[in-house]
Write an enzyme that holds these catalytic residues in place. Structure first.
Site, mmCIF file in Angstrom:
data_model
loop_
_atom_site.group_PDB
_atom_site.id
_atom_site.type_symbol
_atom_site.label_atom_id
_atom_site.label_comp_id
_atom_site.label_asym_id
_atom_site.label_seq_id
_atom_site.Cartn_x
_atom_site.Cartn_y
_atom_site.Cartn_z
ATOM 1 N N CYS A 45 17.592 36.493 -11.260
ATOM 2 C CA CYS A 45 16.194 36.057 -11.361
ATOM 3 C C CYS A 45 15.344 36.638 -10.256
ATOM 4 C CB CYS A 45 16.146 34.527 -11.325
ATOM 5 S SG CYS A 45 14.536 33.839 -11.678
ATOM 6 N N HIS A 220 10.559 29.051 -8.082
ATOM 7 C CA HIS A 220 10.736 28.246 -9.294
ATOM 8 C C HIS A 220 11.820 27.186 -9.126
ATOM 9 C CE1 HIS A 220 9.075 31.851 -11.822
ATOM 10 N NE2 HIS A 220 8.124 31.227 -11.138
ATOM 11 N N PHE A 505 9.394 37.704 -8.064
ATOM 12 C CA PHE A 505 10.295 36.987 -7.171
ATOM 13 C C PHE A 505 10.524 35.526 -7.536
ATOM 14 C CE2 PHE A 505 7.325 39.720 -4.581
ATOM 15 C CZ PHE A 505 8.051 40.881 -4.756
ATOM 16 N N CYS A 506 10.490 35.194 -8.821
ATOM 17 C CA CYS A 506 10.652 33.801 -9.257
ATOM 18 C C CYS A 506 9.671 32.878 -8.539
ATOM 19 C CB CYS A 506 12.088 33.320 -9.052
ATOM 20 S SG CYS A 506 13.248 34.025 -10.217
ATOM 21 N N ALA A 507 8.463 33.389 -8.321
ATOM 22 C CA ALA A 507 7.395 32.602 -7.688
ATOM 23 C C ALA A 507 6.080 33.004 -8.344
ATOM 24 C CB ALA A 507 7.365 32.841 -6.179
#
Length: 589
Positions: A45, A220, A505-507
């Site tokens: 991810c 996340h 970046f899963c953000a």
């Protein structure tokens, strides 16, 4: 059976292994059965790649990296493979010049192919996604494997060794984090797993599901596990002071069970003053959870001194990439929560009782229902055979980091970040992403950096048990005006042997807030990083901006890649007869 003394003093070495792990730097040369390597890393991810710009090609058309270029690159890397220096031996901590590795890591001298021919030492600037293993962590696993046996479930000598190592690892993690005497340490797969476990506990509090307050800067993993019905997301403000005020306002609005915050942003590296967060939460009767996945590898943490109630971290980011993480904190909520997984190891007793409902018309009626007495924490949430190598490696990494001289970890990190951020700021069109204008250190409210001993310098020799140090850690995200981050990342990998991350970046909410909804690049450093590594990145980015790629790049399902990628995976890495079809990373949208 008596507990083996050798486990306690950690001095034994099985003759079968010699007590060492392979740290070959070649990474395996390409075999005849090798397959073409993609330009990006398939790293889950956090390794998401930005969507392409839609252009089919990029570059100047020169498809070969010449020998002269490779030689010049090698000349610029002089000193890259120097042995780790004793902490404090770095040449210039203000500029980062001459900074050597702080601890040895597996693969620190990994040799990899370049597109068009040639080879180079791999420069890993993707520590924030998954850090390389410390050699001491790998050695610990190699030493343990000959004793492979069941944990908590065997009378044999090897089983006793494994049980002792597993429980020693639990104690080591607690010591490393400054846990309170009555805190519990629950081994998990990673930080995401740990947050989901705590979220289940918060959803089953005796008084009902608890309200959870988070900031919109979170990964996340610290957004999605919390029930949307009981989650309040607070937008960050341009300053730390303003963000703390907004947090206080949210806490005043309604009773809150938990404030869940990151210890250090996985995008910008910036840090909240945790002691201030704890103080605000306590004033409103709330507890505090810290996602320390990015904080723990860069700074020492003291749970008891900070007053933090819960903390989660990942071994694969803390130089122990063997699939283990931990949730550490107060036992009461976790003791009341239903088991995270139901199964062996999480119970004290199971019996079968007759059904209380009237028998069904089926021939034999319904099956008996199990009557279960669940175990106390931590076993309550550790059903099944545990990941012993992962726990042992995590403990070994904690020991190695704890053994560093006070302040060495932060000094090494600060020096490399300063060199990286300063160098990027000097490149045309490059924008370093930042959240706050007052996050470069000092108290978030008044800038006071005094340590109380009469001088005006911050005491870096202590754990971060106060709120005075908010200096960002070695994670730097940046954009390049008019350039696709994925294309630049592909160029850095293919032509310079440099790994960093491109994407969101899963953000995703945070990237949107920072004006980078299309993605960014992220360079991150760690204990194995040198000043020369940072300089190679800066030189390569400058080349990309001034002369462009040497070869032609195309955009496909897996993102940007060289049009003719002649780099081969090692034969042992892929047994497929043809190259795998690239697939988009899971977080690319």
């Amino acid at each position: 059976m008596a507990r083996p003394q050798s486990v306690l003093d950690r001095s034994f070495t099985p003759a079968a292994t010699g007590g060492t792990a392979s740290t070959s730097g070649t990474g395996g040369t390409a075999g005849t059965g090798g397959t073409a390597a993609g330009a990006g890393d398939a790293a889950g991810c956090a390794g998401d790649t930005a969507a392409g710009t839609g252009h089919a090609t990029a570059g100047t058309g020169n498809t070969a990296a010449g020998a002269a270029d490779a030689g010049a690159d090698a000349a610029g890397r002089a000193g890259d493979t120097a042995a780790p220096a004793a902490p404090g031996d770095t040449a210039d901590l203000a500029t980062g010049a001459g900074v050597a590795p702080l601890l040895p890591v597996v693969g620190g001298d990994l040799d990899i192919p370049l597109v068009g021919g040639g080879r180079t030492r791999h420069v890993n600037l993707d520590y924030a996604a998954s850090a390389p293993s410390l050699t001491s962590a790998a050695d610990e696993v190699a030493r343990l494997l000959p004793y492979s046996a069941s944990v908590h479930r065997g009378a044999g000598f090897a089983s006793q060794v494994c049980t002792a190592v597993y429980e020693d690892a639990r104690a080591e993690v607690a010591r490393f984090l400054g846990a309170r005497q009555d805190d519990t340490v629950i081994f998990t797969r990673n930080t995401t797993d740990a947050v989901n476990l705590l979220a289940r506990a918060v959803a089953h509090l005796p008084e009902g599901p608890g309200r959870v307050v988070v900031l919109d800067l979170e990964h996340h993993a610290n957004l999605l596990p919390w029930s949307s019905a009981h989650r309040v997301v607070v937008p960050v403000r341009p300053t730390l002071t303003g963000t703390l005020d907004a947090l206080a306002e949210a806490l005043r609005a309604e009773p809150t069970a938990l404030v869940a915050v990151t210890g250090a942003s996985n995008v910008t590296g910036e840090r909240l003053p945790l002691a201030d967060v704890v103080r605000l939460a306590r004033a409103h009767g709330a507890r505090v959870f810290v996602d320390a996945a990015q904080l723990a590898p860069h700074r020492r943490i003291d749970l008891a001194a900070l007053g933090v109630d819960y903390l989660a971290l990942s071994g694969h980011k803390l130089y122990a990439p063997f699939g283990a993480g931990a949730l550490v904190g107060r036992a009461d909520w976790l003791r009341l929560a239903p088991p995270y997984l139901a199964g062996g190891g999480a119970v004290r007793d199971v019996s079968l009782r007759p059904p209380t409902a009237a028998p069904a018309p089926a021939e034999n009626g319904p099956p008996p229902s199990p009557e279960v007495t669940w175990a106390d924490v931590p076993a309550r949430h550790e059903a099944g055979t545990p990941n012993l190598p992962g726990a042992a490696a995590l403990a070994a990494a904690c020991r190695a980091l704890a053994a560093l001289p006070a302040g060495a970890l932060a000094a090494h990190d600060d020096a490399l970040r300063a060199r990286l951020e300063g160098g990027l700021a000097g490149l045309p069109g490059v924008r370093v992403l930042r959240l706050w204008t007052d996050a470069d250190g000092g108290d978030a409210r008044d800038g006071d950096t005094r340590d109380g001993d009469g001088d005006d310098t911050r005491d870096d020799t202590t754990r971060d048990g106060d709120n005075r140090d908010t200096a960002p850690v070695g994670v730097v995200a940046f954009t390049v005006e008019g350039r696709d981050p994925d294309a630049l990342a592909a160029f850095l990998s293919a032509e310079h042997g440099i790994s960093l991350r491109a994407g969101r970046f899963c953000a995703h909410p945070l990237l949107g807030r920072l004006g980078a909804s299309g993605g960014a690049l992220r360079a991150s450093v760690g204990v194995g990083t040198t000043a020369a590594d940072v300089d190679r990145l800066l030189t390569a980015v400058r080349e990309y901006l001034t002369t462009g790629p040497r070869g032609r790049y195309v955009h496909g399902p897996g993102g940007w890649a060289p049009d003719h990628d002649d780099r081969l995976l090692p034969g042992w890495a892929s047994q497929a007869p043809t190259a795998p079809t690239p697939t988009p990373a899971p977080c690319d949208t």
